[in-house]
Design an enzyme around this catalytic site. Structure first.
Site, PDB file in Angstrom:
ATOM      1  N   ARG A 221       2.543 -36.604  63.486  1.00 20.34           N
ATOM      2  CA  ARG A 221       2.614 -35.531  62.493  1.00 20.34           C
ATOM      3  C   ARG A 221       3.848 -35.738  61.626  1.00 20.34           C
ATOM      4  NH1 ARG A 221      -1.960 -34.945  63.416  1.00 20.34           N
ATOM      5  NH2 ARG A 221      -3.071 -33.105  64.193  1.00 20.34           N
ATOM      6  N   HIS A 269      -3.242 -40.694  56.461  1.00 21.98           N
ATOM      7  CA  HIS A 269      -3.672 -40.015  57.704  1.00 21.98           C
ATOM      8  C   HIS A 269      -5.032 -40.563  58.169  1.00 21.98           C
ATOM      9  CE1 HIS A 269      -3.275 -36.085  60.184  1.00 21.98           C
ATOM     10  NE2 HIS A 269      -4.033 -36.947  60.821  1.00 21.98           N
TER      11      HIS A 269
HETATM   12  P1  NDP Z   1      -1.840 -35.941  74.401  1.00 25.39           P
HETATM   13  O1  NDP Z   1      -1.689 -34.457  74.509  1.00 25.39           O
HETATM   14  O2  NDP Z   1      -2.895 -36.606  75.193  1.00 25.39           O
HETATM   15  O3  NDP Z   1      -0.451 -36.649  74.781  1.00 25.39           O
HETATM   16  C1  NDP Z   1       0.779 -36.164  74.392  1.00 25.39           C
HETATM   17  C2  NDP Z   1       1.891 -36.988  75.023  1.00 25.39           C
HETATM   18  O4  NDP Z   1       3.145 -36.548  74.498  1.00 25.39           O
HETATM   19  C3  NDP Z   1       1.961 -36.821  76.536  1.00 25.39           C
HETATM   20  O5  NDP Z   1       2.312 -38.036  77.154  1.00 25.39           O
HETATM   21  C4  NDP Z   1       3.100 -35.818  76.718  1.00 25.39           C
HETATM   22  O6  NDP Z   1       3.796 -35.914  77.938  1.00 25.39           O
HETATM   23  C5  NDP Z   1       4.012 -36.222  75.587  1.00 25.39           C
HETATM   24  N1  NDP Z   1       4.906 -35.109  75.226  1.00 25.39           N
HETATM   25  C6  NDP Z   1       4.593 -33.872  74.798  1.00 25.39           C
HETATM   26  N2  NDP Z   1       5.697 -33.130  74.574  1.00 25.39           N
HETATM   27  C7  NDP Z   1       6.745 -33.927  74.906  1.00 25.39           C
HETATM   28  C8  NDP Z   1       8.142 -33.732  74.931  1.00 25.39           C
HETATM   29  N3  NDP Z   1       8.703 -32.570  74.571  1.00 25.39           N
HETATM   30  N4  NDP Z   1       8.913 -34.759  75.322  1.00 25.39           N
HETATM   31  C9  NDP Z   1       8.382 -35.942  75.705  1.00 25.39           C
HETATM   32  N5  NDP Z   1       7.033 -36.189  75.711  1.00 25.39           N
HETATM   33  C10 NDP Z   1       6.243 -35.193  75.308  1.00 25.39           C
HETATM   34  O7  NDP Z   1      -2.013 -36.257  72.844  1.00 25.39           O
HETATM   35  P2  NDP Z   1      -2.807 -37.460  72.162  1.00 25.39           P
HETATM   36  O8  NDP Z   1      -2.297 -38.732  72.708  1.00 25.39           O
HETATM   37  O9  NDP Z   1      -4.264 -37.236  72.216  1.00 25.39           O
HETATM   38  O10 NDP Z   1      -2.383 -37.253  70.624  1.00 25.39           O
HETATM   39  C11 NDP Z   1      -1.036 -37.272  70.226  1.00 25.39           C
HETATM   40  C12 NDP Z   1      -0.910 -36.782  68.795  1.00 25.39           C
HETATM   41  O11 NDP Z   1      -1.428 -37.758  67.892  1.00 25.39           O
HETATM   42  C13 NDP Z   1      -1.729 -35.532  68.436  1.00 25.39           C
HETATM   43  O12 NDP Z   1      -1.096 -34.353  68.884  1.00 25.39           O
HETATM   44  C14 NDP Z   1      -1.803 -35.612  66.936  1.00 25.39           C
HETATM   45  O13 NDP Z   1      -0.701 -34.953  66.363  1.00 25.39           O
HETATM   46  C15 NDP Z   1      -1.700 -37.107  66.651  1.00 25.39           C
HETATM   47  N6  NDP Z   1      -2.935 -37.654  66.085  1.00 25.39           N
HETATM   48  C16 NDP Z   1      -2.867 -38.311  64.882  1.00 25.39           C
HETATM   49  C17 NDP Z   1      -3.986 -38.874  64.343  1.00 25.39           C
HETATM   50  C18 NDP Z   1      -3.927 -39.651  63.074  1.00 25.39           C
HETATM   51  O14 NDP Z   1      -4.963 -40.061  62.544  1.00 25.39           O
HETATM   52  N7  NDP Z   1      -2.750 -39.926  62.544  1.00 25.39           N
HETATM   53  C19 NDP Z   1      -5.290 -38.770  65.002  1.00 25.39           C
HETATM   54  C20 NDP Z   1      -5.236 -38.092  66.260  1.00 25.39           C
HETATM   55  C21 NDP Z   1      -4.094 -37.543  66.761  1.00 25.39           C
HETATM   56  P3  NDP Z   1       3.070 -35.627  79.349  1.00 25.39           P
HETATM   57  O15 NDP Z   1       2.125 -36.807  79.534  1.00 25.39           O
HETATM   58  O16 NDP Z   1       4.158 -35.607  80.323  1.00 25.39           O
HETATM   59  O17 NDP Z   1       2.329 -34.341  79.195  1.00 25.39           O
HETATM   60  C1  OXD Z   2      -6.047 -35.289  64.878  1.00 25.68           C
HETATM   61  C2  OXD Z   2      -5.759 -35.844  63.595  1.00 25.68           C
HETATM   62  O1  OXD Z   2      -5.199 -34.572  65.390  1.00 25.68           O
HETATM   63  O2  OXD Z   2      -6.677 -36.253  62.907  1.00 25.68           O
HETATM   64  O3  OXD Z   2      -7.117 -35.576  65.431  1.00 25.68           O
HETATM   65  O4  OXD Z   2      -4.592 -35.934  63.196  1.00 25.68           O
END
Ligand code: NDP
Ligand code: OXD
Length: 306
Positions: A221, A269
């Site tokens: 993001r 994006h």
């Molecule tokens: P998940 O919820 O599966 O994973 C999130 C990860 O971040 C977990 O490992 C979590 O830790 C870690 N995390 C969360 N908060 C913290 C913190 N405060 N400190 C350290 N680690 C933290 O998310 P996804 O992998 O599915 O997606 C990640 C992000 O990617 C989405 O939220 C979205 O914003 C972005 N995205 C972007 C896209 C694009 O096209 N650019 C498409 C899809 C998603 P833990 O494992 O310990 O819970």
């Molecule tokens: C998502 C994205 O969160 O598209 O899936 O960014």
């Protein structure tokens, strides 16, 4: 059963038709203000009025992985929030992230510029050991990216909130290990969810901890990154470049400094797109599971924020 579809920035009809095909007996409708209350919703960036008028939803299925925009709304306590759980996104994210790392590591932009001038030149091969890659966020997407990078034999580090064990990846966890994680990395890939704890996490201090000649790849993001701090570190030479797929304001405003910066690659994006057919199939399986009283993967913990 009544399913309502409210997906801004996308055509709702294909979602409606796909869900109707999965549940022929159900009423599946495209939401309009004043529409009757439904049992399940499929949403992307709905207006607050949507939830205000849908008080008895059992679950709202987000058509993306990130739920930051959804959690900014007032949603009835009893409504479960369920995110897309991969649905074809993680392989896209892995190919995009590996491409960005390799393009930088192999200096392909430099070769492209030389070839445009018909110059047959070689650059000195760089050592992989000098390019440790860090992945912030080891969830559905980050873990897949970290694993994919190990195939190319980069030293790979990962950072998450809770400890993780991933073969071939040196893992770090929690705020206490953030600085140690960053200071070992030269390339930083962000795949964190946007929460109050992670907003502005890439700033002058944290990016300053990367090894000299650092490279930033933001795929999560825009609000994770302090734009002015990135620009300053690029101009001062501490960072060598950045690939940015997400921005504070999207579309990226025409006058934003990122567009024409020689060290920044901008993409709109697009690193992992929602694949509609896979997503409809996943949501349909989850609705059926919830109807049977079973748990589903990808349920969002509102207190945690992801
Ligand atoms: P998940 O919820 O599966 O994973 C999130 C990860 O971040 C977990 O490992 C979590 O830790 C870690 N995390 C969360 N908060 C913290 C913190 N405060 N400190 C350290 N680690 C933290 O998310 P996804 O992998 O599915 O997606 C990640 C992000 O990617 C989405 O939220 C979205 O914003 C972005 N995205 C972007 C896209 C694009 O096209 N650019 C498409 C899809 C998603 P833990 O494992 O310990 O819970
Ligand atoms: C998502 C994205 O969160 O598209 O899936 O960014």
């Amino acid at each position: 059963m009544h399913i309502t579809v409210c997906v801004s920035q996308q055509k709702p009809e294909p979602w409606q038709q796909g869900l109707q095909a999965a549940f022929p007996e159900a009423t599946v409708s495209v939401w309009q203000p004043g529409a009757p209350a439904a049992d399940f919703a499929v949403v992307w960036a709905p207006p607050q009025a949507f939830f205000d008028q849908q008080p008895r939803l059992k679950a709202a299925f987000n058509t993306g992985a990130g739920v930051d925009a959804l959690l900014a709304l007032r949603i009835p306590e009893a409504t479960r929030i369920v995110r897309l759980d991969d649905a074809g996104m993680s392989v896209q994210m892995a190919e995009f992230a590996c491409h960005a790392v390799i393009r930088h590591f192999r200096e392909l932009d430099g070769y492209e510029a030389d070839v445009a001038e018909r110059r047959w030149t070689y650059r000195k091969p760089r050592a992989r050991a000098d390019f440790p890659v860090g992945v912030m966020g080891l969830g559905v997407l980050g873990e897949r990216v970290a694993r994919a990078l190990t195939v190319f034999e980069f030293p790979v580090h990962g950072w998450s909130r809770t400890p993780k064990a991933i073969e071939g990846v040196t893992t770090h966890a929690g705020e206490a290990q953030l600085d140690a994680f960053l200071s070992q990395c030269r390339v930083l890939i962000n795949l964190l969810p946007l929460t109050p704890d992670t907003e502005n996490i890439m700033n002058r201090r944290t990016l300053g901890l990367l090894r000299p000649g650092g490279y930033v790849i933001n795929l999560a993001r825009g609000a994770h990154l302090v734009d002015a701090d990135l620009l300053a570190l690029l101009d001062e030479g501490h960072l060598a470049g950045a690939t940015l797929d997400v921005f504070r304001t999207e579309p990226l405003p025409a006058d934003h400094g990122f567009w024409k910066h020689p060290k920044i690659t901008v993409t709109p994006h697009t690193s992992a797109r929602t694949l509609r057919d896979e997503s409809i199939a996943q949501i349909a399986r989850k609705i059926a599971a919830l109807q049977r009283g079973e748990a589903v993967a990808g349920e969002v913990d509102r207190r945690r924020g992801y």
